[in-house]
Write a protein that holds these residues in place. Sequence first.
Motif, PDB file in Angstrom:
ATOM      1  N   THR A  57      16.627  28.529   3.332  1.00  0.00           N
ATOM      2  CA  THR A  57      15.602  27.626   3.848  1.00  0.00           C
ATOM      3  C   THR A  57      15.637  27.660   5.367  1.00  0.00           C
ATOM      4  N   HIS A  68      12.421  30.273   2.092  1.00  0.00           N
ATOM      5  CA  HIS A  68      11.484  29.151   2.084  1.00  0.00           C
ATOM      6  C   HIS A  68      11.438  28.554   3.484  1.00  0.00           C
ATOM      7  N   THR A  97       9.907  25.453  -3.211  1.00  0.00           N
ATOM      8  CA  THR A  97      11.041  26.229  -3.716  1.00  0.00           C
ATOM      9  C   THR A  97      10.784  26.684  -5.148  1.00  0.00           C
ATOM     10  N   CYS A 109      10.367  25.653   5.569  1.00  0.00           N
ATOM     11  CA  CYS A 109      10.024  24.271   5.279  1.00  0.00           C
ATOM     12  C   CYS A 109      10.221  23.430   6.535  1.00  0.00           C
ATOM     13  N   ASP A 141       8.965  20.764   0.308  1.00  0.00           N
ATOM     14  CA  ASP A 141      10.221  20.950  -0.429  1.00  0.00           C
ATOM     15  C   ASP A 141       9.999  21.564  -1.807  1.00  0.00           C
TER      16      ASP A 141
END
Length: 273
Positions: free
Chosen positions: A215, A89, A73, A91, A70
């Motif tokens: 994300t 991102h 970012t 994740c 996390d």
Amino acid sequence: MNIVVCVKYVPDATADRRFEADNTVDRDGVDGLLSELDEYAVEQSLQVKEKLASTDGGDSTVTVLTVGPDQATDAVRKALQMGADKGVHVCDEAIAGSDYVGTSLVLAEAVRKIGAADGWDLVVCGMASTDGSGGVVPAMLAERLDVPAVTLASEVTVEGAGAGGTVRIRRDGDVATETIEGTLPLVLSVTDQSGEARYPSFKGIMAAKKKPLETWSLADLGLDAEMVGLSASWTVVEDTAARPPRTQGQIVTDEDGSGATALVEFLASNKFI
């Protein structure tokens, strides 16, 4: 031109590095930041965009891509503050513990997804990460994307945008300098000699807050969890140990003129000379 720059969120080198029970690096319990070597990749991506805008008048896009927890970012936001246009991102808890092979797979699928609409022209990476220092991901990524890899550039020149354009680099070795040229699309990696990375301005910091940052999970990339992570890694760290404290050094005195001889004998006995 659509440029994708790959960056990594790494533990702060000045902090105490810790490891999880499975001997992977603790990336949640330590302070992290954008890998310094990746800042040069961001800088060169922005310079390519700026040069193309001044010569061809075209509108290029720089997308920052990272894979990590996390907190990763923060690495993307730093690149956006420097001037990149948007961020992605990836994740997913299943990615934790991935080796270079697994990481390159996730990056390749993310690059394909980024370029799904308008394609991509150039992927830019740092020469290595400051935590792993492997330096092999750019070549692995190029292989997965089936494009050329032009690596370890200390100087970059781009002529023409889009497919068919060329990237010419200068690669400085220990005894010689090479000039290498490749045709877009390709993967490029740059060294810390390619040019000092810019600092985010106040205007850039404020503007970054409004830039898009997506994300994605493994499912968004069409990847199964079994393809990445520690269980799929080709290598494993079996044990870790704290670095032993430094011992007191040997002092060589020269009261009777024998200091030089003693110093040479010490160096020779330790095979330094």
